[in-house]
Design an enzyme around this catalytic site. Structure first.
Site, PDB file in Angstrom:
ATOM      1  CG  HIS A 131       2.087   0.908 -45.624  1.00 51.01           C
ATOM      2  ND1 HIS A 131       1.520   0.103 -46.588  1.00 51.01           N
ATOM      3  CD2 HIS A 131       3.379   0.534 -45.522  1.00 51.01           C
ATOM      4  CE1 HIS A 131       2.434  -0.736 -47.057  1.00 51.01           C
ATOM      5  NE2 HIS A 131       3.575  -0.497 -46.419  1.00 51.01           N
TER       6      HIS A 131
ATOM      7  CG  ASP B 156      -3.009  -0.086 -49.326  1.00 49.86           C
ATOM      8  OD1 ASP B 156      -2.803  -1.096 -50.036  1.00 49.86           O
ATOM      9  OD2 ASP B 156      -2.156   0.814 -49.150  1.00 49.86           O
TER      10      ASP B 156
HETATM   11  N1  ARG Z   1       5.542   4.689 -45.319  1.00 47.81           N
HETATM   12  C1  ARG Z   1       6.069   4.480 -46.630  1.00 47.81           C
HETATM   13  C2  ARG Z   1       6.191   5.817 -47.375  1.00 47.81           C
HETATM   14  O1  ARG Z   1       5.735   6.826 -46.862  1.00 47.81           O
HETATM   15  C3  ARG Z   1       5.228   3.500 -47.417  1.00 47.81           C
HETATM   16  C4  ARG Z   1       3.858   3.984 -47.799  1.00 47.81           C
HETATM   17  C5  ARG Z   1       3.057   2.922 -48.507  1.00 47.81           C
HETATM   18  N2  ARG Z   1       1.762   3.407 -48.860  1.00 47.81           N
HETATM   19  C6  ARG Z   1       0.856   2.747 -49.587  1.00 47.81           C
HETATM   20  N3  ARG Z   1      -0.264   3.374 -49.881  1.00 47.81           N
HETATM   21  N4  ARG Z   1       1.065   1.520 -49.997  1.00 47.81           N
HETATM   22  O2  ARG Z   1       6.744   5.876 -48.436  1.00 47.81           O
HETATM   23 MN    MN Z   2      -2.151   2.797 -48.295  1.00 51.35          MN
HETATM   24 MN    MN Z   3      -0.375   0.175 -47.716  1.00 45.88          MN
END
Ligand code: ARG
Ligand code: MN
Ligand code: MN
Ligand code: MN
Length: 311
Positions: free
Chosen positions: A130, A234
């Site tokens: 992401h 991540d």
């Molecule tokens: N784009 C999605 C949101 O803003 C998913 C974000 C996932 N982030 C992470 N650090 N795993 O909710």
């Molecule tokens: Mn992330």
């Molecule tokens: Mn992520």
């Protein structure tokens, strides 16, 4: 060398319980003892996980659509000063998360410390499925772990101290010094932000086309030599085959070797100043083995970033 360890048992940037147990799982599996015994680092800071319970306010209503905004802000403010302390003393800083909202604090702390100590702007290599660059307004979920890059770069701001207003200019990083690797689940509002700001991003398409070796050459060329690097990793950048135990898994990701390679080549630059390893959630795997695999993968990434080699 000297390593400052920050162990952040925090889950308030997203709704799933258990990611606050990530750092304890990594430490219990022997990560810190390997780092000191095998890789020879002197370890400073948290040998025990901080849970930041005392920072949780009595009430924390949504604000600009953000969930748990005062809690996430308060924890990150404290975290920024912890990271700042380590980095100011010339320590490489290792932060074990916790959900990815904690990068708001780690980036603020290292950006400020490196600016003061070396008179340089940090570059950030963000390895993730992401892009975590939603502003409160573009986010569909309201989960702040999807927004850390927006706050770290100043694309999202707030004047109120209680809602990230403590992030001042000297704690921010430039979008020009940001590079993504591993992207494959980017919201449409985020795609527009990436385009409008000319942000460098290597998606899984680019990894498939060029191979991870060439992608790392291009990523490092973009940030330039002689630039201090903050690596924010991540664990969901890895394919769920290697790291199933995470809150927002996305298929079609990096192999463990590709992840390790990213960390090895960042280490080889000699410019690494901080590492975040986030989103290990031991309670989410379908099997106990899946949780163990994820923890092992996380440990492997950190060891590689700290200079462990295959030969
Ligand atoms: N784009 C999605 C949101 O803003 C998913 C974000 C996932 N982030 C992470 N650090 N795993 O909710
Ligand atoms: Mn992330
Ligand atoms: Mn992520
Ligand atoms: Mn999505």
């Amino acid at each position: 060398g000297d390593l400052g360890v920050v162990a952040v048992g925090f889950s308030g940037g997203q709704p799933k319980a258990g990611v606050d147990a990530g750092p304890a799982a990594l430490i219990d599996s022997g990560l810190l003892s390997e780092i000191s015994n095998e890789l020879g680092y002197r370890i400073h800071g948290d040998q025990q996980v901080k849970l930041y319970k005392e920072l949780v306010p009595a009430s924390d209503p949504d604000y600009r659509g953000m969930k748990n905004p005062r809690t996430v802000s308060a924890v990150n403010k404290q975290l920024a000063s912890q990271v700042y302390e380590h980095a100011s003393q010339g320590r490489l800083v290792l932060t074990l998360g916790g959900d990815h909202s904690i990068a708001i604090g780690t980036l603020a702390g290292s950006a400020k410390a490196i600016r003061e100590r070396l008179n340089r702007d940090i570059a950030v290599i963000w390895v993730d499925a992401h892009s975590d660059i939603n502003t409160p307004e573009t986010s569909d979920s309201g989960n702040i772990h999807g927004m850390p890059v927006a706050f770290a770069t100043g694309l999202a701001k707030d004047d109120n101290e209680e809602y990230f207003g403590w992030i001042k200019d000297d704690m921010r990083m430039s979008v020009k010094k940001l590079v993504y690797i591993g992207l494959r689940d980017v919201d449409s509002g985020e795609k527009k932000i990436l385009r409008d700001n000319g942000i460098k991003a290597f998606s899984m398409f680019d990894v498939d086309r060029h191979g991870i070796g060439r992608v790392m050459e291009m990523a490092l060329a973009h940030i330039g030599t002689d630039t201090p690097i903050h690596l924010s990793f991540d664990v969901d950048a890895l394919d769920p085959m290697w790291a199933p135990s995470t809150g927002t898994p996305v298929r079609g990701g990096l192999t463990l070797r590709e992840g390790d390679y990213i960390c090895e080549s960042v280490h080889q630059t000699g410019q690494l100043v901080a590492i975040d390893l986030v989103e290990v959630n031991p309670s989410l795997a379908a099997t106990e083995a899946g949780a163990q695999e994820t923890v092992r993968a996380g440990c492997s990434l950190v060891r590689c970033a700290l200079g462990d080699t295959l030969l």
